[in-house]
Each structure stands twice: as structure tokens, then as C-alpha cells.
Write a protein that holds these residues in place. Structure first.
Motif, PDB file in Angstrom:
ATOM      1  N   GLY A 179       0.821  -1.202   0.000  1.00 23.88           N
ATOM      2  CA  GLY A 179       0.000   0.000   0.000  1.00 23.88           C
ATOM      3  C   GLY A 179       0.860   1.259   0.000  1.00 23.88           C
ATOM      4  N   PHE A 180       1.934   1.216   0.793  1.00 24.69           N
ATOM      5  CA  PHE A 180       2.829   2.373   0.882  1.00 24.69           C
ATOM      6  C   PHE A 180       3.449   2.676  -0.482  1.00 24.69           C
ATOM      7  CE2 PHE A 180       7.008   4.254   1.714  1.00 24.69           C
ATOM      8  CZ  PHE A 180       6.618   5.362   2.455  1.00 24.69           C
ATOM      9  N   VAL A 181       3.952   1.621  -1.139  1.00 23.62           N
ATOM     10  CA  VAL A 181       4.593   1.817  -2.446  1.00 23.62           C
ATOM     11  C   VAL A 181       3.573   2.329  -3.462  1.00 23.62           C
ATOM     12  CG1 VAL A 181       5.707   0.629  -4.368  1.00 23.62           C
ATOM     13  CG2 VAL A 181       6.419   0.146  -2.034  1.00 23.62           C
ATOM     14  N   LEU A 182       2.358   1.774  -3.427  1.00 18.35           N
ATOM     15  CA  LEU A 182       1.307   2.223  -4.345  1.00 18.35           C
ATOM     16  C   LEU A 182       1.061   3.727  -4.159  1.00 18.35           C
ATOM     17  CD1 LEU A 182      -1.590  -0.409  -4.468  1.00 18.35           C
ATOM     18  CD2 LEU A 182       0.070   0.146  -6.232  1.00 18.35           C
ATOM     19  N   GLU A 183       0.938   4.111  -2.883  1.00 17.43           N
ATOM     20  CA  GLU A 183       0.627   5.512  -2.596  1.00 17.43           C
ATOM     21  C   GLU A 183       1.775   6.404  -3.045  1.00 17.43           C
ATOM     22  OE1 GLU A 183      -0.864   8.959  -1.569  1.00 17.43           O
ATOM     23  OE2 GLU A 183       1.016   8.423  -0.553  1.00 17.43           O
ATOM     24  N   GLN A 184       3.004   5.974  -2.707  1.00 15.18           N
ATOM     25  CA  GLN A 184       4.167   6.782  -3.044  1.00 15.18           C
ATOM     26  C   GLN A 184       4.382   6.891  -4.553  1.00 15.18           C
ATOM     27  OE1 GLN A 184       6.368   8.616  -0.867  1.00 15.18           O
ATOM     28  NE2 GLN A 184       4.418   8.316   0.183  1.00 15.18           N
ATOM     29  N   SER A 185       3.928   5.868  -5.311  1.00 13.48           N
ATOM     30  CA  SER A 185       4.071   5.956  -6.768  1.00 13.48           C
ATOM     31  C   SER A 185       2.973   6.812  -7.372  1.00 13.48           C
ATOM     32  CB  SER A 185       4.025   4.565  -7.385  1.00 13.48           C
ATOM     33  OG  SER A 185       4.602   3.624  -6.547  1.00 13.48           O
ATOM     34  N   GLY A 186       2.088   7.323  -6.537  1.00 12.92           N
ATOM     35  CA  GLY A 186       1.038   8.207  -7.028  1.00 12.92           C
ATOM     36  C   GLY A 186      -0.216   7.482  -7.476  1.00 12.92           C
TER      37      GLY A 186
ATOM     38  N   SER B 198      -2.673   6.636  -5.838  1.00 17.23           N
ATOM     39  CA  SER B 198      -3.910   7.009  -5.166  1.00 17.23           C
ATOM     40  C   SER B 198      -4.627   8.114  -5.941  1.00 17.23           C
ATOM     41  CB  SER B 198      -3.607   7.461  -3.749  1.00 17.23           C
ATOM     42  OG  SER B 198      -2.569   8.414  -3.774  1.00 17.23           O
ATOM     43  N   SER B 199      -4.020   8.545  -7.042  1.00 13.14           N
ATOM     44  CA  SER B 199      -4.672   9.569  -7.864  1.00 13.14           C
ATOM     45  C   SER B 199      -5.354   8.901  -9.055  1.00 13.14           C
ATOM     46  CB  SER B 199      -3.626  10.571  -8.362  1.00 13.14           C
ATOM     47  OG  SER B 199      -4.111  11.219  -9.515  1.00 13.14           O
ATOM     48  N   SER B 200      -6.660   9.112  -9.150  1.00 12.72           N
ATOM     49  CA  SER B 200      -7.381   8.463 -10.235  1.00 12.72           C
ATOM     50  C   SER B 200      -6.960   9.026 -11.595  1.00 12.72           C
ATOM     51  CB  SER B 200      -8.887   8.614 -10.030  1.00 12.72           C
ATOM     52  OG  SER B 200      -9.194   9.973  -9.887  1.00 12.72           O
ATOM     53  N   ARG B 201      -6.453  10.252 -11.594  1.00 14.29           N
ATOM     54  CA  ARG B 201      -6.017  10.830 -12.872  1.00 14.29           C
ATOM     55  C   ARG B 201      -4.807  10.091 -13.414  1.00 14.29           C
ATOM     56  NH1 ARG B 201      -7.041  15.771 -10.166  1.00 14.29           N
ATOM     57  NH2 ARG B 201      -8.994  16.693 -10.879  1.00 14.29           N
ATOM     58  N   LYS B 202      -3.933   9.723 -12.475  1.00 16.10           N
ATOM     59  CA  LYS B 202      -2.727   9.003 -12.892  1.00 16.10           C
ATOM     60  C   LYS B 202      -3.097   7.641 -13.478  1.00 16.10           C
ATOM     61  CE  LYS B 202       1.981   8.680 -11.260  1.00 16.10           C
ATOM     62  NZ  LYS B 202       2.405  10.027 -11.617  1.00 16.10           N
ATOM     63  N   LEU B 203      -4.062   7.012 -12.823  1.00 14.19           N
ATOM     64  CA  LEU B 203      -4.457   5.686 -13.286  1.00 14.19           C
ATOM     65  C   LEU B 203      -5.163   5.760 -14.635  1.00 14.19           C
ATOM     66  CD1 LEU B 203      -5.636   4.453  -9.824  1.00 14.19           C
ATOM     67  CD2 LEU B 203      -3.808   3.425 -11.145  1.00 14.19           C
ATOM     68  N   ALA B 204      -6.051   6.744 -14.751  1.00 14.38           N
ATOM     69  CA  ALA B 204      -6.768   6.886 -16.019  1.00 14.38           C
ATOM     70  C   ALA B 204      -5.818   7.317 -17.124  1.00 14.38           C
ATOM     71  CB  ALA B 204      -7.900   7.895 -15.868  1.00 14.38           C
ATOM     72  N   GLY B 205      -4.705   7.940 -16.731  1.00  9.64           N
ATOM     73  CA  GLY B 205      -3.711   8.379 -17.706  1.00  9.64           C
ATOM     74  C   GLY B 205      -3.220   7.250 -18.591  1.00  9.64           C
ATOM     75  N   LEU B 206      -3.222   6.045 -18.028  1.00  8.19           N
ATOM     76  CA  LEU B 206      -2.795   4.879 -18.791  1.00  8.19           C
ATOM     77  C   LEU B 206      -3.636   4.714 -20.054  1.00  8.19           C
ATOM     78  CD1 LEU B 206      -1.154   2.189 -18.898  1.00  8.19           C
ATOM     79  CD2 LEU B 206      -2.985   1.164 -17.597  1.00  8.19           C
ATOM     80  N   PHE B 207      -4.941   5.006 -19.910  1.00  9.61           N
ATOM     81  CA  PHE B 207      -5.838   4.768 -21.043  1.00  9.61           C
ATOM     82  C   PHE B 207      -5.834   5.933 -22.034  1.00  9.61           C
ATOM     83  CE2 PHE B 207      -7.341   2.198 -17.542  1.00  9.61           C
ATOM     84  CZ  PHE B 207      -7.432   0.962 -18.150  1.00  9.61           C
ATOM     85  N   TYR B 208      -5.410   7.112 -21.540  1.00 14.39           N
ATOM     86  CA  TYR B 208      -5.367   8.254 -22.444  1.00 14.39           C
ATOM     87  C   TYR B 208      -3.956   8.509 -22.961  1.00 14.39           C
ATOM     88  CZ  TYR B 208     -10.021   8.991 -20.606  1.00 14.39           C
ATOM     89  OH  TYR B 208     -11.328   8.814 -20.263  1.00 14.39           O
ATOM     90  N   GLY B 209      -2.995   7.797 -22.393  1.00 19.39           N
ATOM     91  CA  GLY B 209      -1.646   7.867 -22.943  1.00 19.39           C
ATOM     92  C   GLY B 209      -0.748   8.936 -22.356  1.00 19.39           C
ATOM     93  N   TYR B 210      -1.241   9.754 -21.409  1.00 19.58           N
ATOM     94  CA  TYR B 210      -0.361  10.810 -20.909  1.00 19.58           C
ATOM     95  C   TYR B 210       0.464  10.367 -19.703  1.00 19.58           C
ATOM     96  CZ  TYR B 210      -4.263  11.727 -17.660  1.00 19.58           C
ATOM     97  OH  TYR B 210      -5.252  11.605 -16.729  1.00 19.58           O
TER      98      TYR B 210
ATOM     99  N   PHE C 252      -8.387   1.507  -2.298  1.00 18.46           N
ATOM    100  CA  PHE C 252      -8.182   1.513  -0.844  1.00 18.46           C
ATOM    101  C   PHE C 252      -7.046   2.456  -0.462  1.00 18.46           C
ATOM    102  CE2 PHE C 252     -10.840  -2.156  -1.167  1.00 18.46           C
ATOM    103  CZ  PHE C 252     -11.587  -2.100  -0.017  1.00 18.46           C
ATOM    104  N   CYS C 253      -6.035   2.525  -1.344  1.00 20.15           N
ATOM    105  CA  CYS C 253      -4.945   3.479  -1.140  1.00 20.15           C
ATOM    106  C   CYS C 253      -5.489   4.904  -1.110  1.00 20.15           C
ATOM    107  CB  CYS C 253      -3.967   3.383  -2.310  1.00 20.15           C
ATOM    108  SG  CYS C 253      -2.478   2.575  -1.905  1.00 20.15           S
ATOM    109  N   GLY C 254      -6.343   5.194  -2.102  1.00 20.95           N
ATOM    110  CA  GLY C 254      -6.917   6.529  -2.197  1.00 20.95           C
ATOM    111  C   GLY C 254      -7.791   6.832  -0.992  1.00 20.95           C
ATOM    112  N   ALA C 255      -8.605   5.828  -0.590  1.00 19.34           N
ATOM    113  CA  ALA C 255      -9.489   6.016   0.559  1.00 19.34           C
ATOM    114  C   ALA C 255      -8.674   6.265   1.818  1.00 19.34           C
ATOM    115  CB  ALA C 255     -10.389   4.804   0.727  1.00 19.34           C
ATOM    116  N   ALA C 256      -7.522   5.613   1.911  1.00 19.83           N
ATOM    117  CA  ALA C 256      -6.682   5.737   3.106  1.00 19.83           C
ATOM    118  C   ALA C 256      -6.166   7.164   3.276  1.00 19.83           C
ATOM    119  CB  ALA C 256      -5.511   4.762   3.026  1.00 19.83           C
ATOM    120  N   ILE C 257      -5.979   7.891   2.173  1.00 14.23           N
ATOM    121  CA  ILE C 257      -5.527   9.278   2.314  1.00 14.23           C
ATOM    122  C   ILE C 257      -6.704  10.238   2.151  1.00 14.23           C
ATOM    123  CG2 ILE C 257      -3.144   8.831   1.654  1.00 14.23           C
ATOM    124  CD1 ILE C 257      -3.879  10.090  -1.096  1.00 14.23           C
TER     125      ILE C 257
END
Lengths: 196, 209
Positions: free
Chosen positions: A27-34, A36-48, A113-118
Motif C-alpha cells: 500500500g505504501f509503495v502504491l501511494e508513493q508511486s502516485g 492514489s490519484s485516479s487521474r494518474k491511473l486513467a492516464g494509462l488509457f489516455y496515454g499521458y 483503498f490506497c486513495g481512501a486511506a488518504i
């Protein structure tokens, strides 16, 4: 020697404790890699932003190489490592549903859960939806059972199917992963998005 | 150099090593060679024919005789209550639950003790418990239980007791040299019941040897 729990080297309780510690680390590594931001995750699908792909592929490839080396040194018996059985149809259908949820919600189950935790509200709503889905599936199980259990393949290995040794397949997968990393770098340059 | 280049370098080197080394050198076996050697030398896997006969006659539910010969031989002759798992099927998944369990005492037997021992070695190395071998196999069984030789002239009480037990066991299992047994005991030889009585009397003796 390993797996530790299977060979009774550690007790089930120690096993749970280690799982707890590893879970916190994960969980810590997930959070630290960013993550917990849904924009970062969705970025995968938009390519940015391809961090998700890079992190998960690095994780997968590292674990694969690690296990193969451990097996080589005789530290772990791969025959005793539990692998979830594969049900092909439900894997494909489930993958599609999960992917759609991923794009729409901007989280995968772990990162929500990472996002919820913060304290992210969208992550908490996502978890709510996740539980609705879980209840729907659990109580509607008789409806889904045929689909769920179709095309059982026990625990197949792609290397066996391709008639390759595990090591050679691992090498190919590492090359593919690295290729994807370079591709991801290129995609990020191609579809830049400065602010999010 | 960028981090991605470092990653590429490290992953490629490791992947190349893993691709070139021979596959999977781990042992699925749970015991080390030394542990096996110790067990083999101690001979803990062997159960004497007398002990087995005693359990069979008493219909002890805790034992399971397993015939590792081929089905043809099994059909010709087998011990009471035995099941047939030919040696080549010992690793098949259908037998896994039977061989890897913690309640019953499995006793392998074959004509000699070689095949039974091979079955035991395999299952023991896989870490299975409670598997044993009938000492001397069926050949020795024939000699000792079904056709026991009367002791010689200079004999101890133990030897007489053992001989009596073997005769009675032989009788109870309907085998062997019944004509050699005294007429009074020979009459009810067909039923298992008379076998039980002498065996209980001899139990102490079998403990003594």
C-alpha cells in the motif's frame, strides 16, 4: 525450503503477520508511486501517464525472475506455490468488466483503498461500488455459476503451451516488458498533459 | 544513463542467465539424501510378517495393505483386505489421497521386498507419512506365516509361541499347511473365529520377539 507456510517453517499466524507487513508495504509503495490519484491511473488509457503499466510490469517481471532464481538456488519449490486455477471465460469477462470499471472509476481495487486511506472521496465511492458489485455477484451466484465455471484449465503455463522452458519464456517476457517501457516513454511524449 | 537504461541492463542480464541455466533444479522431494539414507539404514519402514498377520487376523481397521504388483498377480493371490496399486501407478493423482494421509498405516507388499521398497522410497521422499513395507514380501510371508517351519530341537518358549501364532494366523487366513496342525484345531479352520482366540493368547509372545 520454501514456500515457508506450506513447508511448516512458519506457522499460519506468522504467515498472516507477514502478509500484514507486506500488505502495508504494498500500500505504501502504491501511494508513493502516485497510484492514489485516479487521474494518474486513467492516464494509462489516455496515454499521458504510463506509470501504472511500468510499475505493474516491473513488479511482475521482478517477481518472475526472483521466483525462478529462488527455484534455481533451491530456496523455493515452485510445484508447491499455489496458483489460482484458470477459468478462461470468466477471466475474459471479468477482465473486461474490471477494465471498464478502471477507466470509468479511475481506480483498480487495490489503489481505491490506497486513495481512501488518504481521504479521497472518489476512492471511497469507488469502494462502495465495489462492494455493491461483490454483493451482486455473491447473491446472484446461481445465475453466474455456469459462466463462472466454464472453460476450466486448472493451472496452465504459457511456457508449457508454447513448449518452451520457463527460463526462455521469462527472457521473452522481459524483452516484451522492456519494449513496452520504451513504447510507454514514447507514448508519454506523444500525448503530453502537463497539469493534473 | 537514465533509470530506464539501468533497469534494461539489469533485467536483461538476469533474464539471460535464467534463460540459459537448465530448468527447475529444485527437488519436489521433501527429504534430503542424508535423511533418506538414515531412514533406509535404520529400516524403520519394515513391518514384520508376524505383526502384519496379527493385525490382519484381528481385522485391525488402522492398516491398509497395498499390493504393488501387477493386477494379474494381484488377482491370483493377495492378502486379505489388500488393494492393488501397481508400482507404475504409485504417482498417479487418483492415489494421492490414499498414500498421503495421516490416519491409516499403509503397508506395501510385493513378491520380494524390492518393489514395495521402491514404492516406499518414492512416497517417503515426497514427504508422505504412514507408509510401510512388509518385510521380506510375499515370499517370506509364505515361509513364515502360511507354511511355518516347526522349530528345531533346542527351542525357547518364544520360538514355540511364535510358531503357534504363525500356525494359527495361517489357519485364520485359510492358507498353507493346515494338515500339519493338530486335528482338534484343524476342524474349525474354515471360519476366522478360531483364529482370533489363539492369536490373543500369543500377543504377549509376539511382543516379546
Amino acid at each position: 525450503m520454501g514456500p515457508l507456510a506450506v513447508n511448516d517453517i512458519i506457522s499460519p499466524n506468522t504467515n498472516f503477520f507477514l502478509a500484514f507487513v507486506i500488505g502495508i508495504g504494498f500500500g505504501f509503495v502504491l501511494e508513493q508511486s502516485g497510484f492514489s490519484s485516479s487521474r494518474k491511473l486513467a492516464g494509462l488509457f489516455y496515454g499521458y501517464d504510463m506509470v501504472v503499466l511500468k510499475v505493474f510490469f516491473t513488479g511482475g517481471v521482478t517477481a518472475m525472475l526472483g521466483l525462478l532464481f529462488f527455484s534455481l538456488f533451491g530456496w523455493v519449490d515452485l510445484n508447491l506455490v499455489y496458483v489460482n486455477p484458470t477459468f478462461l471465460t470468466s477471466a475474459i469477462v471479468g477482465g473486461l468488466i474490471m477494465g471498464a470499471g478502471f477507466i470509468m472509476g479511475g481506480f483498480c481495487p487495490g489503489t481505491s483503498f490506497c486513495g481512501a486511506a488518504i481521504g479521497k472521496l472518489d476512492a471511497m465511492i469507488f469502494i462502495l461500488g465495489l462492494f455493491i458489485g461483490v454483493y451482486f455477484f455473491a447473491f446472484g451466484y446461481p445465475m453466474f455459476e455456469t459462466l463462472y465455471k466454464s472453460a476450466p484449465m486448472s493451472s496452465p503455463k504459457i511456457s508449457t503451451m508454447l513448449n518452451l522452458s520457463d527460463g526462455v519464456f521469462a527472457f521473452i517476457l522481459v524483452v516484451v516488458a522492456l519494449g513496452m517501457f520504451y513504447l510507454a516513454e514514447w507514448v508519454e511524449k506523444k500525448f503530453p498533459r502537463e497539469e493534473y | 544513463m537514465k533509470p530506464l537504461h539501468y533497469l534494461t541492463l539489469i533485467l536483461m542480464i538476469l533474464a539471460l542467465i535464467i534463460a540459459l541455466v537448465p530448468q527447475n533444479t529444485t527437488r519436489p522431494y521433501k527429504l534430503t539424501a542424508l535423511q533418506m539414507l538414515t531412514e533406509i539404514r535404520a529400516g524403520t519402514q519394515f513391518v514384520s510378517p508376524d505383526e502384519v498377520a496379527d493385525k490382519i487376523v484381528k481385522k485391525d481397521p488402522s492398516i491398509q495393505m497395498i499390493d504393488v504388483r501387477n493386477p494379474r498377480e494381484f488377482d491370483m493371490f493377495s492378502l486379505p483386505g489388500a488393494i492393488n496399486i501397481p508400482l507404475q501407478d504409485i504417482l498417479s493423482e487418483t492415489n494421492f489421497d490414499l498414500l498421503n494421509q495421516g490416519t491409516k498405516m499403509n503397508i506395501f507388499y510385493s513378491n520380494g521386498s524390492t518393489e514395495a521398497n521402491e514404492a516406499w522410497l518414492l512416497t517417503r521422499q515426497l514427504g508422505y507419512q504412514n507408509n510401510y513395507v512388509l518385510q521380506g514380501g510375499l515370499n517370506y510371508w509364505m515361509e513364515t506365516i502360511l507354511n511355518p517351519m516347526p522349530p528345531g530341537n533346542v527351542i525357547s518358549n518364544d520360538e514355540i509361541a511364535r510358531y503357534d501364532f504363525r500356525k494359527a494366523a495361517s489357519m485364520a487366513m485359510g492358507g498353507g499347511n493346515i494338515s500339519a496342525i493338530a486335528p482338534s484345531a484343524a476342524a474349525p479352520a474354515g471360519t476366522p473365529k478360531p483364529g482370533v482366540v489363539p492369536v490373543q493368547k500369543k500377543k504377549k509372545a509376539s511382543g516379546g520377539c
